[in-house]
Design a protein around this motif. Structure first.
Motif, PDB file in Angstrom:
ATOM      1  N   ARG A 160       0.834  -1.214   0.000  1.00 27.72           N
ATOM      2  CA  ARG A 160       0.000   0.000   0.000  1.00 27.72           C
ATOM      3  C   ARG A 160       0.865   1.259   0.000  1.00 27.72           C
ATOM      4  O   ARG A 160       0.589   2.220  -0.722  1.00 27.72           O
ATOM      5  N   TRP A 163       2.513   1.657  -3.377  1.00 27.43           N
ATOM      6  CA  TRP A 163       1.514   2.125  -4.351  1.00 27.43           C
ATOM      7  C   TRP A 163       1.238   3.615  -4.161  1.00 27.43           C
ATOM      8  O   TRP A 163       1.090   4.362  -5.142  1.00 27.43           O
ATOM      9  N   GLU A 352       8.236   2.512  -9.393  1.00 25.03           N
ATOM     10  CA  GLU A 352       7.679   1.293  -9.993  1.00 25.03           C
ATOM     11  C   GLU A 352       8.483   0.068  -9.572  1.00 25.03           C
ATOM     12  O   GLU A 352       7.908  -0.993  -9.272  1.00 25.03           O
ATOM     13  N   TYR A 355       7.589  -0.723  -6.023  1.00 21.62           N
ATOM     14  CA  TYR A 355       6.263  -1.354  -5.942  1.00 21.62           C
ATOM     15  C   TYR A 355       6.330  -2.794  -6.423  1.00 21.62           C
ATOM     16  O   TYR A 355       5.745  -3.698  -5.804  1.00 21.62           O
ATOM     17  N   PRO A 402      -3.335  -1.078  -4.911  1.00 18.92           N
ATOM     18  CA  PRO A 402      -2.846  -0.993  -3.527  1.00 18.92           C
ATOM     19  C   PRO A 402      -2.869  -2.317  -2.796  1.00 18.92           C
ATOM     20  O   PRO A 402      -2.248  -2.447  -1.737  1.00 18.92           O
ATOM     21  N   CYS A 405      -0.994  -7.469  -7.043  1.00 19.38           N
ATOM     22  CA  CYS A 405      -1.204  -7.765  -8.468  1.00 19.38           C
ATOM     23  C   CYS A 405      -1.886  -9.109  -8.685  1.00 19.38           C
ATOM     24  O   CYS A 405      -1.733  -9.721  -9.757  1.00 19.38           O
TER      25      CYS A 405
END
Length: 549
Positions: A160, A163, A352, A355, A402, A405
């Motif tokens: 989270r 993100w 990125e 994340y 968040p 995937c």
């Protein structure tokens, strides 16, 4: 925990007060006695969607009150606080329906909306059965259930936060790209305007100074000749000579006039002094108002240029210097935008990557938990007469967000070689209830004080399978509260508390009631469930054996 339920004038229940206990609570009774009606009444108090005609015929209004005990930190407390409702160790939900169909909800005697009531109810009760659309059958909740089983709160929080950081980096880049695109569209205008302002270089207050000088120059042109003539009339070739001659003549004869000319001589002297001062003042005025055509032309040209540029940019003349600085800054931002965009794109790439790493770590916990859950389910299904069934936790790619995937779905197949499908579509009614019980057992530990209700989970099974269901329900109820509506004596015998639902006839018609059974009455009820209408001593003996096991 559900502590009490008070029902008045709902369906075929005229008045009913129930007190429930921790552990496994069994509700039994003959078919049609009203066991499902009891759940309908509880669902009404909780704001669940249900049948519309819940008011008892002939009643002015119906009412259900459900009382719950809330442990410290119970999730319902957060919902109450967010809604501005009073909270404590006791929670009272009350809902009323009028003859006209109006429904009113109260929480701790404070009126509230149906939406708030349902949000509170979600933290209090789980209903498991064929119509379990709020619990284990809802695919939207499967990922959260798997996460609770995995115990991956730390990894989820990391995702989270990553993100959030990625979103901020992307937003900063998007804002910068939009700014530069907007500036690029007006680049030609900016360069021309900055060049124009730099060449003119207007100063604060200059417009007012030029306007004042212009008015003086214009005035000088209009009155210059008159001032020159006035200066000549006051000078030596004008009024000064005759006045000086008169004074000289009078002074030459004054000594023979016996003082008669003294006053005149003094007056002429004063007049000549004043005339001299007047001449000097006119000379100074003529000098200050001296007309210069070239200067007037230059002043007007610059004044008009400043005013024209101010009108062009819709600003006051004195604001032109500040405008020049602003436009120059925008042009500089455009010229330096490429360097800024490169830095922002690098920041997005780094966010990125962070994340992706956090999401991969979270996904790894989910995949490991899925394998453990599948293994746990494989051990739980055979005793429930589902030895040919297979349970699989499917993890598939999903849009990054968040929560990671992955999408999670619980699937089953009930025969060897059969393709797996959603648990709600593949399993039959009886199988579904047993799947849900096994799944709930494997996921147990994430309930946070919730009351679990199983509606006829033993449908279609008996003997050893029903006994396995009862044992698992009792295990699930340890340290919590489970309500089960059952027709199985093996399940009822495992309960810590036993209630019988009865239908009674009176002068006012048919009504349903619930009775808490004593130990002796439990023997008779389980014997009835074993033997049917005629209860024999053999049936009572079998009932005692079940209770003693």
């Amino acid at each position: 925990m559900l502590r009490g339920l008070d029902i008045r004038d709902l369906l075929i229940i005229e008045r009913l007060e129930l007190e429930f206990q921790p552990g496994l609570n069994a509700l039994t009774g003959e078919t049609g006695a009203g066991k499902s009606i009891l759940l309908d009444a509880l669902g009404f108090a909780l704001g669940w969607k249900g049948r519309a005609d819940v008011l008892r015929p002939g009643a002015a209004h119906g009412e259900v009150t459900a009382v719950f005990d809330l442990a410290p930190g119970h999730p319902a407390r957060a919902v109450l606080a967010e809604a501005g409702l009073p909270e404590g160790d006791e929670l009272i939900l009350r809902r009323i329906i009028s003859r006209e169909g109006r429904r009113t909800a109260f929480v701790n005697d404070r009126r509230t909306s149906g939406d708030v009531l349902r949000r509170i109810a979600e933290t209090l009760v789980e209903l498991h059965g064929q119509h379990d659309d709020r619990g284990l059958l809802n695919p939207r909740g499967h990922r959260a259930l798997l996460d609770a089983f995995a115990g991956n709160a730390r990894e989820r929080e990391a995702v989270r936060e990553a993100w959030r950081q990625l979103g901020q980096a992307r937003q900063r880049l998007a804002d910068a790209e939009a700014d530069i695109a907007r500036l690029a569209e007006e680049e030609g205008f900016l360069r021309h305007a900055v060049d124009e302002l730099e060449k003119l270089a207007p100063q604060p207050g200059e417009e007012a100074e030029l306007d004042s000088e212009r008015r003086k120059l214009q005035a000088a042109r209009r009155i210059g000749e008159d001032i020159a003539r006035a200066h000549a009339a006051l000078g030596h070739e004008g009024a000064e000579r005759p006045m000086a001659d008169a004074l000289r003549w009078l002074e030459g004869v004054a000594d023979r006039a016996e003082g008669a000319l003294d006053e005149a001589i003094e007056a002429l002297g004063r007049a000549l002094d004043e005339l001299g001062r007047a001449e000097q003042a006119v000379a100074r005025a003529a000098e200050s108002l001296e007309f210069d055509p070239a200067r007037l032309e230059a002043v007007e040209e610059r004044l008009f240029a400043i005013r024209s540029l101010a009108r062009k940019h819709s600003v006051a003349p004195d604001d032109l210097p500040a405008l020049g600085e602003e436009l120059a800054a925008r042009l500089s931002a455009l010229e330096g935008g490429a360097r800024d965009l490169a830095a922002l794109r690098n920041a997005v790439a780094e966010a990125e990557a962070a994340y992706d790493a956090a999401a991969e770590a979270l996904g790894a916990t989910r995949r490991a938990a899925a394998r453990r859950l599948d293994e746990a389910m494989a051990a739980e299904l055979p005793p429930l007469k589902l030895e040919r069934a297979m349970f699989r936790t499917e993890i598939t790619p999903a849009e990054p967000g968040p929560e990671g995937c992955e999408a999670v779905s619980f699937t089953v197949s009930t025969a060897p070689g059969a393709p797996p499908g959603p648990i709600s579509r593949i399993a039959s009614g009886g199988e579904l209830s047993r799947f849900l019980l096994a799944l709930k057992l494997c996921l147990h530990g994430d309930d946070s004080g919730v009351t679990m209700i199983f509606d006829e989970i033993d449908r279609g099974v008996g003997g050893a399978t029903a006994d396995a269901v009862g044992r698992r329900l009792a295990r699930l109820a340890q340290g919590g509260q489970v309500l089960v509506v059952t027709h199985s004596p093996q399940v009822a015998a495992r309960a810590a508390h036993h209630f019988r639902v009865e239908k009674r006839l009176s002068e006012r018609g048919v009504s349903s009631t619930v009775v808490a059974l004593s130990p002796k009455e439990r023997v008779d009820e389980i014997a009835r469930m074993l033997a049917g209408d005629t209860v024999t001593e053999e049936a009572r003996g079998a009932a005692r054996a079940l209770l003693a096991d």
